[in-house]
Enzyme design. Structure first.
Site, PDB file in Angstrom:
ATOM      1  N   LYS A 148     -16.791  -7.409   6.062  1.00 31.16           N
ATOM      2  CA  LYS A 148     -15.686  -8.175   6.651  1.00 31.16           C
ATOM      3  C   LYS A 148     -15.432  -7.676   8.071  1.00 31.16           C
ATOM      4  O   LYS A 148     -15.486  -6.472   8.307  1.00 31.16           O
ATOM      5  CB  LYS A 148     -14.395  -7.953   5.856  1.00 31.16           C
ATOM      6  CG  LYS A 148     -14.409  -8.495   4.464  1.00 31.16           C
ATOM      7  CD  LYS A 148     -13.059  -8.314   3.797  1.00 31.16           C
ATOM      8  CE  LYS A 148     -12.984  -7.044   3.000  1.00 31.16           C
ATOM      9  NZ  LYS A 148     -11.755  -6.826   2.254  1.00 31.16           N
ATOM     10  N   SER A 179      -2.769  -7.715   3.051  1.00 35.10           N
ATOM     11  CA  SER A 179      -2.954  -7.606   4.505  1.00 35.10           C
ATOM     12  C   SER A 179      -3.314  -8.975   5.080  1.00 35.10           C
ATOM     13  O   SER A 179      -2.844  -9.356   6.158  1.00 35.10           O
ATOM     14  CB  SER A 179      -4.079  -6.623   4.829  1.00 35.10           C
ATOM     15  OG  SER A 179      -3.787  -5.356   4.301  1.00 35.10           O
ATOM     16  N   ARG A 187      -2.248  -5.771  -8.322  1.00 38.03           N
ATOM     17  CA  ARG A 187      -0.993  -6.490  -8.116  1.00 38.03           C
ATOM     18  C   ARG A 187      -0.755  -7.524  -9.202  1.00 38.03           C
ATOM     19  O   ARG A 187       0.362  -7.760  -9.630  1.00 38.03           O
ATOM     20  CB  ARG A 187      -1.008  -7.202  -6.748  1.00 38.03           C
ATOM     21  CG  ARG A 187      -0.978  -6.278  -5.579  1.00 38.03           C
ATOM     22  CD  ARG A 187      -1.417  -6.964  -4.328  1.00 38.03           C
ATOM     23  NE  ARG A 187      -2.807  -7.410  -4.450  1.00 38.03           N
ATOM     24  CZ  ARG A 187      -3.526  -7.913  -3.468  1.00 38.03           C
ATOM     25  NH1 ARG A 187      -2.983  -8.079  -2.283  1.00 38.03           N
ATOM     26  NH2 ARG A 187      -4.783  -8.266  -3.652  1.00 38.03           N
ATOM     27  N   HIS A 196       0.848  -1.207   0.000  1.00 35.70           N
ATOM     28  CA  HIS A 196       0.000   0.000   0.000  1.00 35.70           C
ATOM     29  C   HIS A 196       0.879   1.251   0.000  1.00 35.70           C
ATOM     30  O   HIS A 196       0.622   2.209  -0.732  1.00 35.70           O
ATOM     31  CB  HIS A 196      -0.869   0.067   1.271  1.00 35.70           C
ATOM     32  CG  HIS A 196      -1.903  -1.008   1.399  1.00 35.70           C
ATOM     33  ND1 HIS A 196      -2.013  -1.810   2.511  1.00 35.70           N
ATOM     34  CD2 HIS A 196      -2.901  -1.399   0.565  1.00 35.70           C
ATOM     35  CE1 HIS A 196      -3.027  -2.646   2.364  1.00 35.70           C
ATOM     36  NE2 HIS A 196      -3.584  -2.424   1.196  1.00 35.70           N
TER      37      HIS A 196
END
Ligand code: PNS
Length: 170
Positions: A46, A133, A95, A22
Protein backbone atom coordinates in the site's frame (compact mmCIF):
# COMPACT_ATOMS: atom_id res chain seq x y z
CA UNK A 1 2.98 -17.88 40.12
CA UNK A 2 4.09 -14.91 38.00
CA UNK A 3 6.94 -15.54 35.59
CA UNK A 4 10.07 -13.42 36.01
CA UNK A 5 10.60 -13.27 32.22
CA UNK A 6 9.80 -9.90 30.66
CA UNK A 7 6.73 -10.13 28.48
CA UNK A 8 7.40 -8.11 25.33
CA UNK A 9 4.54 -7.69 22.88
CA UNK A 10 4.71 -6.30 19.35
CA UNK A 11 1.81 -4.21 18.07
CA UNK A 12 2.38 -4.04 14.30
CA UNK A 13 0.59 -2.03 11.66
CA UNK A 14 0.72 0.70 9.03
CA UNK A 15 -0.44 3.45 11.41
CA UNK A 16 -1.10 5.78 8.49
CA UNK A 17 -1.85 7.67 10.75
CA UNK A 18 -2.32 6.51 14.34
CA UNK A 19 -5.93 6.98 15.52
CA UNK A 20 -7.61 7.14 18.92
CA UNK A 21 -8.64 3.52 18.33
CA UNK A 22 -4.99 2.44 18.06
CA UNK A 23 -4.17 4.51 21.14
CA UNK A 24 -6.97 2.97 23.14
CA UNK A 25 -5.56 -0.47 22.36
CA UNK A 26 -2.00 0.65 23.19
CA UNK A 27 -3.17 1.98 26.59
CA UNK A 28 -4.94 -1.28 27.39
CA UNK A 29 -1.99 -3.41 26.23
CA UNK A 30 0.57 -1.31 28.11
CA UNK A 31 -1.19 -2.41 31.32
CA UNK A 32 -1.00 -6.08 30.39
CA UNK A 33 2.55 -6.47 29.09
CA UNK A 34 5.90 -5.43 30.51
CA UNK A 35 6.96 -3.81 27.27
CA UNK A 36 5.02 -2.93 24.15
CA UNK A 37 6.73 -2.20 20.84
CA UNK A 38 4.55 -0.37 18.34
CA UNK A 39 6.04 -1.57 15.05
CA UNK A 40 5.46 0.33 11.83
CA UNK A 41 5.89 -1.51 8.55
CA UNK A 42 8.50 0.34 6.46
CA UNK A 43 7.72 -0.97 2.98
CA UNK A 44 4.24 -2.08 2.16
CA UNK A 45 2.35 -2.81 -1.04
CA UNK A 46 0.00 0.00 0.00
CA UNK A 47 1.24 3.52 -0.71
CA UNK A 48 1.28 5.42 2.58
CA UNK A 49 -0.20 8.92 2.89
CA UNK A 50 2.40 9.89 5.51
CA UNK A 51 6.14 9.18 5.22
CA UNK A 52 7.50 6.59 7.66
CA UNK A 53 9.40 9.18 9.75
CA UNK A 54 6.26 11.21 10.33
CA UNK A 55 4.18 8.12 11.16
CA UNK A 56 6.81 7.14 13.73
CA UNK A 57 6.98 10.61 15.27
CA UNK A 58 3.19 10.92 15.45
CA UNK A 59 3.09 7.64 17.40
CA UNK A 60 6.04 8.62 19.60
CA UNK A 61 4.31 11.89 20.56
CA UNK A 62 1.08 9.99 21.31
CA UNK A 63 2.76 7.51 23.67
CA UNK A 64 5.30 9.79 25.35
CA UNK A 65 3.52 9.45 28.72
CA UNK A 66 3.68 5.64 28.56
CA UNK A 67 7.10 4.51 29.81
CA UNK A 68 6.82 0.86 28.74
CA UNK A 69 5.80 1.65 25.15
CA UNK A 70 8.30 2.31 22.36
CA UNK A 71 8.08 2.78 18.63
CA UNK A 72 10.13 1.07 15.91
CA UNK A 73 10.07 0.54 12.16
CA UNK A 74 10.44 -2.90 10.63
CA UNK A 75 11.03 -4.45 7.23
CA UNK A 76 10.42 -7.96 6.04
CA UNK A 77 8.59 -10.59 8.03
CA UNK A 78 6.91 -9.53 11.24
CA UNK A 79 7.92 -12.75 13.01
CA UNK A 80 11.60 -12.11 12.23
CA UNK A 81 11.29 -8.67 13.77
CA UNK A 82 9.49 -10.15 16.81
CA UNK A 83 12.30 -12.68 17.27
CA UNK A 84 14.94 -9.94 17.04
CA UNK A 85 13.06 -8.01 19.74
CA UNK A 86 12.79 -11.07 21.97
CA UNK A 87 8.98 -10.92 21.77
CA UNK A 88 6.75 -13.98 21.88
CA UNK A 89 3.51 -12.07 21.50
CA UNK A 90 1.99 -10.22 18.58
CA UNK A 91 -0.92 -7.96 19.44
CA UNK A 92 -3.68 -7.09 16.99
CA UNK A 93 -6.94 -5.23 17.52
CA UNK A 94 -10.24 -6.60 16.34
CA UNK A 95 -12.94 -3.98 15.92
CA UNK A 96 -15.72 -6.06 14.44
CA UNK A 97 -16.43 -9.52 13.04
CA UNK A 98 -15.40 -8.23 9.61
CA UNK A 99 -11.79 -7.91 10.83
CA UNK A 100 -11.66 -11.50 11.98
CA UNK A 101 -11.06 -13.40 8.75
CA UNK A 102 -8.03 -11.32 7.69
CA UNK A 103 -6.64 -11.37 11.21
CA UNK A 104 -7.09 -15.13 11.54
CA UNK A 105 -5.25 -15.71 8.24
CA UNK A 106 -2.35 -13.51 9.35
CA UNK A 107 -2.19 -15.09 12.80
CA UNK A 108 -2.16 -18.63 11.39
CA UNK A 109 0.46 -17.73 8.78
CA UNK A 110 2.62 -16.19 11.50
CA UNK A 111 2.14 -19.32 13.63
CA UNK A 112 3.21 -21.46 10.67
CA UNK A 113 6.35 -19.32 10.32
CA UNK A 114 7.11 -19.04 14.05
CA UNK A 115 5.23 -21.55 16.24
CA UNK A 116 6.70 -20.10 19.45
CA UNK A 117 5.04 -16.71 18.84
CA UNK A 118 1.40 -16.26 19.80
CA UNK A 119 -0.99 -13.66 18.38
CA UNK A 120 -3.19 -12.01 20.99
CA UNK A 121 -6.33 -10.13 19.98
CA UNK A 122 -7.75 -7.28 21.99
CA UNK A 123 -10.89 -5.18 21.53
CA UNK A 124 -10.71 -1.41 21.49
CA UNK A 125 -13.46 0.52 23.30
CA UNK A 126 -16.73 0.09 21.40
CA UNK A 127 -16.75 3.85 20.68
CA UNK A 128 -13.87 3.14 18.26
CA UNK A 129 -15.33 0.09 16.55
CA UNK A 130 -16.00 2.08 13.35
CA UNK A 131 -12.68 3.92 13.32
CA UNK A 132 -9.92 3.32 10.78
CA UNK A 133 -7.01 5.36 9.45
CA UNK A 134 -8.52 5.13 5.97
CA UNK A 135 -11.88 6.62 7.04
CA UNK A 136 -10.21 9.33 9.12
CA UNK A 137 -8.20 10.39 6.04
CA UNK A 138 -11.33 10.38 3.90
CA UNK A 139 -13.29 12.53 6.35
CA UNK A 140 -10.34 14.90 6.70
CA UNK A 141 -9.85 15.14 2.92
CA UNK A 142 -13.42 16.39 2.60
CA UNK A 143 -13.04 18.90 5.42
CA UNK A 144 -14.95 16.92 8.09
CA UNK A 145 -14.17 17.21 11.79
CA UNK A 146 -11.67 14.59 12.92
CA UNK A 147 -10.63 16.10 16.24
CA UNK A 148 -12.36 13.41 18.31
CA UNK A 149 -10.91 10.62 16.19
CA UNK A 150 -7.15 11.25 16.39
CA UNK A 151 -4.78 13.04 18.81
CA UNK A 152 -4.61 16.83 18.22
CA UNK A 153 -1.08 16.70 16.74
CA UNK A 154 -2.25 14.07 14.25
CA UNK A 155 -5.28 16.20 13.34
CA UNK A 156 -2.84 19.04 12.59
CA UNK A 157 -0.84 16.76 10.24
CA UNK A 158 -4.04 15.67 8.51
CA UNK A 159 -4.96 19.32 7.94
CA UNK A 160 -1.49 19.92 6.46
CA UNK A 161 -1.98 16.95 4.15
CA UNK A 162 -5.35 18.31 3.03
CA UNK A 163 -3.94 21.77 2.35
CA UNK A 164 -0.95 20.33 0.47
CA UNK A 165 -3.32 18.28 -1.71
CA UNK A 166 -5.44 21.36 -2.39
CA UNK A 167 -2.47 23.47 -3.53
CA UNK A 168 -2.34 24.07 -7.28
CA UNK A 169 0.58 22.21 -8.84
CA UNK A 170 1.24 24.87 -11.43
O1 PNS B 1 -2.25 -1.96 9.84
P1 PNS B 1 -2.20 -3.09 8.85
O2 PNS B 1 -1.93 -2.55 7.47
O3 PNS B 1 -3.42 -3.98 8.90
O4 PNS B 1 -0.92 -3.99 9.28
C1 PNS B 1 -0.56 -5.13 8.53
C2 PNS B 1 0.79 -5.69 8.99
C3 PNS B 1 1.87 -4.63 8.96
C4 PNS B 1 0.64 -6.20 10.42
C5 PNS B 1 1.13 -6.90 8.06
O5 PNS B 1 1.03 -6.48 6.74
C6 PNS B 1 2.53 -7.47 8.29
O6 PNS B 1 2.80 -8.04 9.31
N1 PNS B 1 3.43 -7.28 7.29
C7 PNS B 1 4.79 -7.75 7.38
C8 PNS B 1 5.05 -8.89 6.40
C9 PNS B 1 4.68 -10.24 7.01
O7 PNS B 1 5.20 -10.64 8.04
N2 PNS B 1 3.77 -10.96 6.34
C10 PNS B 1 3.37 -12.29 6.76
C11 PNS B 1 2.26 -12.26 7.78
S1 PNS B 1 0.76 -12.62 7.01
Amino acid sequence: MASVATRVAIYPGSFDPITNGHLDLIRRAAQQFDELVVAVLRHDTKVASFPLKLRLSMIAESVEQMPNVRVAAFDGLLVDFARREGARLILRGIRAVSDYEYEMQMALMNRQLAPEIETVFMLPAEAYSYLSSRLVKEVSRHGGNIENLVPLHVAAQLRKLRHAAAEPTG
